[in-house]
Design a protein around this motif. Structure first.
Motif, PDB file in Angstrom:
ATOM      1  N   PHE A 156       0.828  -1.213   0.000  1.00 45.76           N
ATOM      2  CA  PHE A 156       0.000   0.000   0.000  1.00 45.76           C
ATOM      3  C   PHE A 156       0.862   1.263   0.000  1.00 45.76           C
ATOM      4  O   PHE A 156       0.527   2.247  -0.648  1.00 45.76           O
ATOM      5  CB  PHE A 156      -0.946   0.000   1.202  1.00 45.76           C
ATOM      6  N   ALA A 160       0.856   4.071  -2.653  1.00 45.53           N
ATOM      7  CA  ALA A 160       0.557   5.465  -2.280  1.00 45.53           C
ATOM      8  C   ALA A 160       1.550   6.417  -2.933  1.00 45.53           C
ATOM      9  O   ALA A 160       1.158   7.466  -3.466  1.00 45.53           O
ATOM     10  CB  ALA A 160       0.611   5.605  -0.756  1.00 45.53           C
ATOM     11  N   LEU A 244      -1.286   1.690   4.845  1.00 45.93           N
ATOM     12  CA  LEU A 244      -2.708   1.711   4.473  1.00 45.93           C
ATOM     13  C   LEU A 244      -3.251   3.138   4.490  1.00 45.93           C
ATOM     14  O   LEU A 244      -3.943   3.563   3.557  1.00 45.93           O
ATOM     15  CB  LEU A 244      -3.504   0.819   5.434  1.00 45.93           C
ATOM     16  N   LEU A 245      -2.906   3.874   5.554  1.00 52.77           N
ATOM     17  CA  LEU A 245      -3.394   5.261   5.658  1.00 52.77           C
ATOM     18  C   LEU A 245      -2.846   6.127   4.522  1.00 52.77           C
ATOM     19  O   LEU A 245      -3.556   6.947   3.945  1.00 52.77           O
ATOM     20  CB  LEU A 245      -2.984   5.861   7.015  1.00 52.77           C
ATOM     21  N   TYR A 247      -2.047   5.123   1.610  1.00 53.88           N
ATOM     22  CA  TYR A 247      -2.730   4.763   0.359  1.00 53.88           C
ATOM     23  C   TYR A 247      -4.106   5.428   0.286  1.00 53.88           C
ATOM     24  O   TYR A 247      -4.485   5.984  -0.751  1.00 53.88           O
ATOM     25  CB  TYR A 247      -2.866   3.243   0.239  1.00 53.88           C
ATOM     26  N   LEU A 248      -4.825   5.382   1.406  1.00 46.64           N
ATOM     27  CA  LEU A 248      -6.148   6.025   1.414  1.00 46.64           C
ATOM     28  C   LEU A 248      -6.004   7.522   1.129  1.00 46.64           C
ATOM     29  O   LEU A 248      -6.778   8.108   0.383  1.00 46.64           O
ATOM     30  CB  LEU A 248      -6.837   5.787   2.756  1.00 46.64           C
ATOM     31  N   ARG A 251      -5.356   8.101  -2.490  1.00 49.69           N
ATOM     32  CA  ARG A 251      -6.563   7.953  -3.328  1.00 49.69           C
ATOM     33  C   ARG A 251      -7.416   9.216  -3.273  1.00 49.69           C
ATOM     34  O   ARG A 251      -8.032   9.625  -4.272  1.00 49.69           O
ATOM     35  CB  ARG A 251      -7.388   6.749  -2.856  1.00 49.69           C
ATOM     36  N   LEU A 252      -7.445   9.861  -2.097  1.00 52.94           N
ATOM     37  CA  LEU A 252      -8.180  11.137  -1.990  1.00 52.94           C
ATOM     38  C   LEU A 252      -7.503  12.199  -2.853  1.00 52.94           C
ATOM     39  O   LEU A 252      -8.159  12.982  -3.532  1.00 52.94           O
ATOM     40  CB  LEU A 252      -8.221  11.592  -0.520  1.00 52.94           C
TER      41      LEU A 252
END
Lengths: 266, 267
Positions: A156, A160, A244-245, A247-248, A251-252
């Motif tokens: 991730f 990212a 993970l954070l 990557y999120l 995506r934003l």
């Protein structure tokens, strides 16, 4: 469910398209493998010539490239098409994606089958098996789970970084150049203990460009070197979650950048 | 051929780069960071070691930094220039290479010359800065510097032919992306970019001696840092010269065969 079926169908078609050029297909599998072998060769040469690299045993060091490679292989297979998207944008192909009834991100990911991931993952799995067999650690359920989380977190985090570059490429297509540099840095400096570098350089690869979180910190936590990484232990330990954070967050950023994307015609 | 024509072809790539400030800025930053990281890495590795594989710390750092600088010589984003063979094959525009009053092989050579001269400007600037900041050590004598320069020239000449051979592959297989990646890998590994060949096992060094890659970089850099003494420079330069001739003949033949197989707009 319909999207999943469609994605699977497109992937099958892409795979068949890759098979059209047989020699290219086989060479792409080979390149994935040899590229990863080069990392192993480099790490092996350094380990042989410079014993006790950064105070780590060679079996512990091996866990770093194994984790990074496996994370990288999964990234290439599932999320890797963000890398090298500059030409896709420059040629206006992304404009077509904007008018289709499917997420642009998914369309980008489905634009081709990553044949080289087959080679990447083959070598990565082999190296991980080798690293685990040489390891003296007690592989309890907790440690094994953390390793799996670390591999996914690494995937991730790499995704990212490349998604952030892709977001920049929507505005500045030349940003794609940075993606290749990023790949080079990950391959060169993501595979061994960063405490061998001066603190300032290690800090740059931790807080400036977070390469250390991909494999070095998780491996340090697993092998008991977590307190000597130069960052608080808890920060090293939460590397998978940070991946993970990140990557999120990326995506934003992608969604925001896509909202502000203007093609050649404005 | 008139000099102005050659000049116009050779300057296409440098001009393209000069008109793309973001790419130049990125190249500058990338080079500076890569040199800094590589120098730090090798200094760190030598922190508890004296001489390894016959190389002292200063020799190893100098070798590694020069390898990074030398890699700038052909590190252009050629794909962005839309003038690679694979792109012309893909879009069918390769046919124009055969319609101009300039042969494809000459056009290709001039473009490559311009690229390498542009890359040389970067490498020389980086070298000057590294020398000034004592990141690399200077050559031991003027004779070593001269032999190194000659060896580097031969090495780049070999690299040009190797790259050309991979591009020529497009005429026969249409695509060459994978071959190009394999070449980059082989070049980096077998020429000593990842690590000096002296660090590798004997069988690896013997194997690389039969391939052209070590002649592109390892030989000139080994001459520079003194791992190959000046007294042994003759045979090393001779091997490089032989590779230049062999590859020149091979690629010349490949150009002839390629001309018979040019595919455009469906044939």
């Amino acid at each position: 469910m319909k999207t999943v079926r469609l994605a699977w169908r497109i992937t099958r078609l892409n795979f068949r398209a890759q098979l059209e050029y047989r020699s290219e297909f086989l060479m792409m599998v080979a390149i994935g493998a040899v590229w990863q072998v080069s990392v192993i060769v480099f790490a092996t040469v350094l380990l042989t010539r410079f014993s006790g690299m950064g105070g780590w045993d060679s079996s512990d060091v091996l866990l770093i490239p194994a984790t990074r490679m496996l994370a990288h292989g999964l990234f290439v297979l599932f999320l890797g098409r963000m890398h090298g998207i500059g030409y896709f944008i420059q040629e206006g192909k992304i404009d077509v994606c904007l008018v289709r009834p499917m997420s642009v991100h998914l369309q980008v990911q489905l634009r081709m089958f990553p044949t080289n991931a087959i080679g990447d993952l083959t070598v990565a799995v082999g190296l991980m098996v080798g690293a685990l067999s040489r390891s003296d650690l007690d592989w309890t359920a907790g440690r094994t789970s953390y390793l799996i989380a670390a591999v996914l977190g690494g995937m991730f985090l790499e995704a990212a970084l490349f998604t952030a570059v892709a977001s920049a490429a929507l505005r500045f297509p030349a940003a794609d150049y940075w993606g290749r540099w990023l790949e080079e840095l990950l391959g060169t400096f993501g595979s061994y203990p960063l405490n061998v570098l001066p603190k300032a350089v290690g800090g740059l690869l931790t807080y400036g460009l977070p390469l250390a979180f991909v494999a070095y910190f998780p491996a340090a936590v697993l092998t008991g070197h977590g307190h000597s990484t130069g960052v608080p232990y808890w920060l090293a330990a939460v590397s998978p979650l940070l991946g993970l954070l990140a990557y999120l967050g990326s995506r934003l950023l992608w969604r925001w950048s896509l909202g502000h994307y203007t093609g050649v015609n404005g | 051929m008139a000099v102005p024509t050659a000049w116009r072809a050779a300057r296409v790539t440098p001009l393209g780069e000069l008109h793309t400030p973001p790419r130049m800025t990125a190249a500058l930053l990338r080079l500076a960071v890569q040199v800094g990281l590589v120098a730090s890495l090798w200094r760190g590795l030598y922190a508890h070691t004296g001489t390894t594989a016959g190389l002292t710390r200063d020799q190893a750092v100098t070798y590694a930094v020069l390898a990074v600088l030398a890699s700038r010589l052909r590190a252009l984003d050629q794909y962005a220039g839309r003038d690679t063979v694979i792109q012309h094959m893909h879009f069918g525009t390769i046919v124009y290479w055969y319609l101009r009053p300039l042969s494809p092989q000459r056009y290709y050579a001039l473009r490559a010359l311009g690229e390498q001269l542009y890359g040389l400007a970067w490498a020389l600037t980086g070298y000057t800065v590294c020398l000034w900041t004592a990141v690399v050590t200077p050559p031991r004598s003027a004779a070593v510097a001269a032999v190194f320069a000659l060896s580097l020239l031969l090495g780049q000449w070999i690299l040009y032919y190797v790259m050309l051979a991979i591009d020529q592959l497009c005429f026969f297989t249409v695509r060459n992306s994978a071959a190009m990646l394999i070449l980059v890998f082989a070049q980096n590994l077998l020429s000593g970019v990842y690590a000096p060949l002296w660090f590798f096992p004997d069988w690896f060094v013997t194997l690389s001696a039969f391939l052209p890659f070590q002649a592109t970089l390892s030989v000139p850099l080994s001459l520079y840092v003194g791992r190959i003494p000046l007294s042994d420079a003759g045979p090393a330069l001779l091997v490089q010269a032989v590779w230049v001739m062999v590859l020149a003949l091979f690629t010349r033949l490949a150009w002839r065969l390629a001309a018979r197989r040019v595919i455009s707009q469906g044939g």
